[in-house]
Design a protein around this motif. Structure first.
Motif, PDB file in Angstrom:
ATOM      1  N   PHE A   1     -13.611  -4.810   1.800  1.00  0.00           N
ATOM      2  CA  PHE A   1     -12.455  -5.651   2.096  1.00  0.00           C
ATOM      3  C   PHE A   1     -12.832  -7.123   2.171  1.00  0.00           C
ATOM      4  O   PHE A   1     -12.074  -7.982   1.724  1.00  0.00           O
TER       5      PHE A   1
ATOM      6  N   SER B   1     -10.107 -12.589  -3.785  1.00  0.00           N
ATOM      7  CA  SER B   1      -8.689 -12.921  -3.986  1.00  0.00           C
ATOM      8  C   SER B   1      -8.419 -14.394  -3.696  1.00  0.00           C
ATOM      9  O   SER B   1      -7.560 -15.001  -4.340  1.00  0.00           O
TER      10      SER B   1
ATOM     11  N   GLU C   1      -9.565  -0.387  -7.028  1.00  0.00           N
ATOM     12  CA  GLU C   1      -9.632   1.049  -6.766  1.00  0.00           C
ATOM     13  C   GLU C   1      -8.999   1.862  -7.899  1.00  0.00           C
ATOM     14  O   GLU C   1      -9.419   2.982  -8.167  1.00  0.00           O
TER      15      GLU C   1
ATOM     16  N   PHE D   1      -5.486  -6.977  -0.260  1.00  0.00           N
ATOM     17  CA  PHE D   1      -5.159  -5.573  -0.540  1.00  0.00           C
ATOM     18  C   PHE D   1      -4.695  -5.376  -1.982  1.00  0.00           C
ATOM     19  O   PHE D   1      -4.991  -4.352  -2.601  1.00  0.00           O
TER      20      PHE D   1
ATOM     21  N   LEU E   1       5.621  -5.492   0.426  1.00  0.00           N
ATOM     22  CA  LEU E   1       4.701  -5.622   1.561  1.00  0.00           C
ATOM     23  C   LEU E   1       4.983  -6.866   2.389  1.00  0.00           C
ATOM     24  O   LEU E   1       4.849  -6.836   3.617  1.00  0.00           O
TER      25      LEU E   1
ATOM     26  N   VAL F   1      -4.300 -11.353   3.785  1.00  0.00           N
ATOM     27  CA  VAL F   1      -4.654  -9.939   3.869  1.00  0.00           C
ATOM     28  C   VAL F   1      -3.896  -9.142   2.807  1.00  0.00           C
ATOM     29  O   VAL F   1      -4.463  -8.265   2.144  1.00  0.00           O
ATOM     30  N   ILE F   2      -2.633  -9.468   2.604  1.00  0.00           N
ATOM     31  CA  ILE F   2      -1.840  -8.797   1.570  1.00  0.00           C
ATOM     32  C   ILE F   2      -2.430  -9.072   0.191  1.00  0.00           C
ATOM     33  O   ILE F   2      -2.558  -8.157  -0.635  1.00  0.00           O
TER      34      ILE F   2
ATOM     35  N   THR G   1       5.922  -6.555   6.336  1.00  0.00           N
ATOM     36  CA  THR G   1       5.003  -7.133   7.320  1.00  0.00           C
ATOM     37  C   THR G   1       5.456  -8.505   7.803  1.00  0.00           C
ATOM     38  O   THR G   1       4.652  -9.263   8.351  1.00  0.00           O
TER      39      THR G   1
ATOM     40  N   ARG H   1       3.750  -6.570  -3.919  1.00  0.00           N
ATOM     41  CA  ARG H   1       3.595  -7.660  -2.962  1.00  0.00           C
ATOM     42  C   ARG H   1       4.904  -8.046  -2.265  1.00  0.00           C
ATOM     43  O   ARG H   1       4.923  -8.219  -1.046  1.00  0.00           O
TER      44      ARG H   1
ATOM     45  N   ALA I   1     -13.026  -8.370  -1.207  1.00  0.00           N
ATOM     46  CA  ALA I   1     -11.669  -8.481  -1.758  1.00  0.00           C
ATOM     47  C   ALA I   1     -10.988  -9.745  -1.243  1.00  0.00           C
ATOM     48  O   ALA I   1     -10.285 -10.419  -1.995  1.00  0.00           O
TER      49      ALA I   1
ATOM     50  N   TRP J   1      -7.954  -5.550  -3.985  1.00  0.00           N
ATOM     51  CA  TRP J   1      -8.746  -4.346  -3.719  1.00  0.00           C
ATOM     52  C   TRP J   1      -8.080  -3.111  -4.332  1.00  0.00           C
ATOM     53  O   TRP J   1      -8.748  -2.241  -4.884  1.00  0.00           O
ATOM     54  N   GLY J   2      -6.767  -3.039  -4.243  1.00  0.00           N
ATOM     55  CA  GLY J   2      -6.041  -1.914  -4.827  1.00  0.00           C
ATOM     56  C   GLY J   2      -6.218  -1.846  -6.334  1.00  0.00           C
ATOM     57  O   GLY J   2      -6.363  -0.759  -6.902  1.00  0.00           O
TER      58      GLY J   2
END
Length: 117
Positions: free
Chosen positions: A89, A96, A79, A72, A50, A68-69, A54, A47, A92, A75-76
């Motif tokens: 998404f 989150s 996965e 992700f 990122l 959004v981060i 960004t 994080r 997620a 979601w990551g």
């Protein structure tokens, strides 16, 4: 002790997110414990990188891109792991947000239980 309690409560809050929102599934307590650990590791390691990468987008969107981060990271983790699934998404993002809100409640409760000396 505080770290162990935070980990257990984070896993419980992840199971609560799965109970509350159908887009997130957690199959067992052990899957929730591993998922809470992986989400914590992603938030500690990936994080910050990122966020720095960004930063222009985050400034232009007045900080909304941080959601959004977070999505992700959530979601990551889904996965990478078995037993913890997120349907997309949008799921997620909502998952989150709920998980982060519960995390703030947990942090507040732990701060009152374990005051700094």
């Amino acid at each position: 002790m505080k770290l162990l309690l935070k980990w257990l409560l984070s896993a419980a809050s992840l199971m609560f997110v799965a109970y509350l929102y159908p887009g997130v599934q957690v199959t067992s307590l052990s899957a929730a414990l591993v998922a809470a650990l992986v989400i914590g590791l992603f938030n500690a390691v990936l994080r910050p990188i990122l966020v720095v990468l960004t930063l222009p987008v985050t400034v232009v969107t007045l900080g909304l891109f941080l959601f959004v981060i977070n999505a992700f990271m959530f979601w990551g983790a889904a996965e990478v792991l078995k037993g913890f699934q997120v349907t997309g998404f949008g799921a997620a993002l909502i998952g989150s947000l709920i998980y982060s809100a519960l995390g703030m409640v947990i942090d507040s409760a732990l701060r009152s239980l374990f005051p700094q000396q």
